[in-house]
Design a protein around this motif. Sequence first.
Motif, PDB file in Angstrom:
ATOM      1  N   ARG A 119      42.861  35.131  51.472  1.00 14.56           N
ATOM      2  CA  ARG A 119      42.687  34.507  49.850  1.00 14.56           C
ATOM      3  C   ARG A 119      41.949  34.734  49.419  1.00 14.56           C
ATOM      4  O   ARG A 119      42.088  35.244  47.909  1.00 14.56           O
ATOM      5  N   ALA A 120      40.797  34.041  49.481  1.00 18.80           N
ATOM      6  CA  ALA A 120      39.629  34.788  48.611  1.00 18.80           C
ATOM      7  C   ALA A 120      39.133  35.953  48.694  1.00 18.80           C
ATOM      8  O   ALA A 120      39.261  36.989  47.390  1.00 18.80           O
ATOM      9  N   ALA A 121      40.066  36.795  49.551  1.00 13.42           N
ATOM     10  CA  ALA A 121      38.666  38.541  49.350  1.00 13.42           C
ATOM     11  C   ALA A 121      39.720  39.120  48.483  1.00 13.42           C
ATOM     12  O   ALA A 121      39.949  39.821  47.403  1.00 13.42           O
ATOM     13  N   PHE A 122      41.262  38.751  48.802  1.00 10.00           N
ATOM     14  CA  PHE A 122      42.590  39.805  47.673  1.00 10.00           C
ATOM     15  C   PHE A 122      43.009  39.753  45.959  1.00 10.00           C
ATOM     16  O   PHE A 122      42.673  40.002  45.893  1.00 10.00           O
ATOM     17  N   VAL A 123      42.472  38.108  46.159  1.00  7.31           N
ATOM     18  CA  VAL A 123      42.649  37.218  44.576  1.00  7.31           C
ATOM     19  C   VAL A 123      41.289  38.026  44.660  1.00  7.31           C
ATOM     20  O   VAL A 123      42.022  38.283  43.201  1.00  7.31           O
ATOM     21  N   LEU A 124      40.299  38.060  44.458  1.00  5.65           N
ATOM     22  CA  LEU A 124      39.205  37.882  44.148  1.00  5.65           C
ATOM     23  C   LEU A 124      38.979  38.800  43.783  1.00  5.65           C
ATOM     24  O   LEU A 124      38.234  40.357  42.609  1.00  5.65           O
ATOM     25  N   ASN A 125      39.001  40.215  44.974  1.00  7.86           N
ATOM     26  CA  ASN A 125      38.813  41.176  44.600  1.00  7.86           C
ATOM     27  C   ASN A 125      40.112  42.676  44.675  1.00  7.86           C
ATOM     28  O   ASN A 125      39.485  43.243  43.173  1.00  7.86           O
ATOM     29  N   ASP A 126      40.949  41.863  44.879  1.00  8.52           N
ATOM     30  CA  ASP A 126      42.160  43.060  44.782  1.00  8.52           C
ATOM     31  C   ASP A 126      42.765  42.660  43.464  1.00  8.52           C
ATOM     32  O   ASP A 126      43.079  43.481  42.526  1.00  8.52           O
ATOM     33  N   ALA A 127      42.871  41.604  43.154  1.00  6.02           N
ATOM     34  CA  ALA A 127      44.142  40.573  41.954  1.00  6.02           C
ATOM     35  C   ALA A 127      43.061  40.905  40.703  1.00  6.02           C
ATOM     36  O   ALA A 127      43.629  41.070  40.024  1.00  6.02           O
ATOM     37  N   PHE A 128      41.724  40.838  41.010  1.00  8.72           N
ATOM     38  CA  PHE A 128      40.832  40.475  39.584  1.00  8.72           C
ATOM     39  C   PHE A 128      39.954  41.216  39.546  1.00  8.72           C
ATOM     40  O   PHE A 128      38.497  40.751  39.242  1.00  8.72           O
ATOM     41  N   GLY A 129      39.234  41.936  40.362  1.00  9.15           N
ATOM     42  CA  GLY A 129      38.690  42.969  40.284  1.00  9.15           C
ATOM     43  C   GLY A 129      36.894  42.795  40.772  1.00  9.15           C
ATOM     44  O   GLY A 129      36.382  43.238  39.984  1.00  9.15           O
ATOM     45  N   MET A 130      36.901  41.502  41.277  1.00 13.76           N
ATOM     46  CA  MET A 130      35.585  41.512  41.434  1.00 13.76           C
ATOM     47  C   MET A 130      34.638  42.041  42.138  1.00 13.76           C
ATOM     48  O   MET A 130      35.432  41.986  43.249  1.00 13.76           O
ATOM     49  N   PRO A 131      33.729  42.388  42.410  1.00 15.93           N
ATOM     50  CA  PRO A 131      32.489  43.869  43.058  1.00 15.93           C
ATOM     51  C   PRO A 131      32.859  42.565  44.109  1.00 15.93           C
ATOM     52  O   PRO A 131      32.824  41.725  44.279  1.00 15.93           O
ATOM     53  N   PRO A 132      33.081  43.863  45.439  1.00 13.84           N
ATOM     54  CA  PRO A 132      32.794  43.324  46.541  1.00 13.84           C
ATOM     55  C   PRO A 132      31.775  42.443  47.195  1.00 13.84           C
ATOM     56  O   PRO A 132      31.825  41.377  48.023  1.00 13.84           O
ATOM     57  N   GLN A 133      30.474  42.540  46.675  1.00  9.50           N
ATOM     58  CA  GLN A 133      29.600  42.234  47.070  1.00  9.50           C
ATOM     59  C   GLN A 133      29.774  40.967  46.905  1.00  9.50           C
ATOM     60  O   GLN A 133      28.254  39.972  46.837  1.00  9.50           O
ATOM     61  N   THR A 146      56.069  42.387  41.157  1.00 11.61           N
ATOM     62  CA  THR A 146      54.282  42.201  41.057  1.00 11.61           C
ATOM     63  C   THR A 146      53.945  43.397  41.106  1.00 11.61           C
ATOM     64  O   THR A 146      53.900  44.719  41.709  1.00 11.61           O
ATOM     65  N   ALA A 147      52.435  44.257  40.017  1.00 10.89           N
ATOM     66  CA  ALA A 147      51.997  45.248  39.964  1.00 10.89           C
ATOM     67  C   ALA A 147      50.545  44.857  39.908  1.00 10.89           C
ATOM     68  O   ALA A 147      50.465  44.096  39.131  1.00 10.89           O
ATOM     69  N   PHE A 148      49.645  45.182  41.495  1.00  9.10           N
ATOM     70  CA  PHE A 148      48.839  44.769  40.907  1.00  9.10           C
ATOM     71  C   PHE A 148      47.276  46.720  40.634  1.00  9.10           C
ATOM     72  O   PHE A 148      48.015  47.532  40.783  1.00  9.10           O
ATOM     73  N   PHE A 149      46.581  46.524  39.869  1.00 12.60           N
ATOM     74  CA  PHE A 149      45.402  47.285  39.352  1.00 12.60           C
ATOM     75  C   PHE A 149      44.136  47.339  39.649  1.00 12.60           C
ATOM     76  O   PHE A 149      43.831  46.594  39.185  1.00 12.60           O
ATOM     77  N   ASP A 150      43.537  48.427  41.023  1.00 13.72           N
ATOM     78  CA  ASP A 150      43.055  48.751  41.396  1.00 13.72           C
ATOM     79  C   ASP A 150      41.898  49.390  40.470  1.00 13.72           C
ATOM     80  O   ASP A 150      41.485  51.002  41.250  1.00 13.72           O
ATOM     81  N   GLY A 151      41.038  48.862  39.569  1.00 10.76           N
ATOM     82  CA  GLY A 151      40.102  50.317  38.807  1.00 10.76           C
ATOM     83  C   GLY A 151      38.909  49.992  39.532  1.00 10.76           C
ATOM     84  O   GLY A 151      37.612  51.026  38.739  1.00 10.76           O
ATOM     85  N   GLY A 152      38.740  47.837  39.732  1.00 15.01           N
ATOM     86  CA  GLY A 152      37.045  48.585  40.505  1.00 15.01           C
ATOM     87  C   GLY A 152      35.511  47.885  39.881  1.00 15.01           C
ATOM     88  O   GLY A 152      35.008  48.403  40.358  1.00 15.01           O
ATOM     89  N   GLY A 153      36.970  48.075  38.218  1.00 14.94           N
ATOM     90  CA  GLY A 153      35.389  47.716  37.494  1.00 14.94           C
ATOM     91  C   GLY A 153      34.486  49.003  36.914  1.00 14.94           C
ATOM     92  O   GLY A 153      33.621  49.209  36.343  1.00 14.94           O
TER      93      GLY A 153
END
Length: 315
Positions: free
Chosen positions: A120-134, A199-206
């Motif tokens: 859940r943390a990985a999905f929410v932070l990375n996918d949903a809110f676009g925090m860098p994977p590192q 729900t729509a998810f937008f992955d811009g990866g920063g």
Amino acid sequence: MEQADDTVPIAEMLGERQHLLDVAYWMLGTGPDADEVVTETYRRWYGLSDTERARITEPLFWLMKTAGALCLTWPNLPERRGPGAAAAAGCTTAKTCPSLADEVSEVLLTALDSLSPAERAAFVLNDAFGMPPQVVAEIVGQTEREIGELTERARRTLRLRRSSPTMPQQHDRMVRAFREACAAEDSALLSSLPAPDATAFFDGGGKVRALVRPVHGALKVARSLLTLLSHRPRTALDLHSVNGRTGVVVRYDGRVAAVISFDIADHHVVQVWAVLNPDKLRTWNQPDASSGVPQMPGVSGGPGGSNNVPATDRD
């Protein structure tokens, strides 16, 4: 005493708090818990010395990392509340944080509850809110590769729980209608395609200025996609097989700028996954990509099936 140059405009101040509440709500599932996490996050911020705070060049980034780490150890994690707790807490959430209740449906919250805390943390932070994977890896305490695997498992789980087995022909018809509505800028048709709780998810990866959080609700999903895909010179929307199901590939000046996949249930789109991160689109822009059907990095396939859509279909 605070210095005058530490003052933050009220719009920025409230926007920052709302963003933290959104993150915590998506991770924990209830408004009261989200509010407590954000309160503790700010308590820790003001627990720093003036010198320590001065060294932090991006306060929102620090606050998000702190809030994310707090959510992982919070006493009311979904797995500790028991199944169905998110739905049971829905009324409380709606009363205390109406803006948060608009961001995610109870159906999606229940699906999120089925994930492990790390997923859940990985999905929410990375996918949903676009925090860098590192950064997500640092918060969760795993490697970037493991974060990628956690995120992928989370996506698969959400796809399976939110969508339903759909005949390839039906999936194909829905996506064709979506493409036609966007190409014609037909807002009425486009608004009729998503489910009320889509729900729509937008992955811009920063790497591009994509939306930094998911969009919830049929009208908001339709509006955001129509804005993103509105007709412009040198822009083309093509049907393409995306991991075995019909999707939409957006090209600008001949280069792939976005790849969009869909989850469908009961004749409506329930989830939209728009990948705009140039790094994840690199495979699609290789010279020989058009001769085959490249696998889209970062987006898992649907519940199965193949649609036999031609590599490019401009109708």
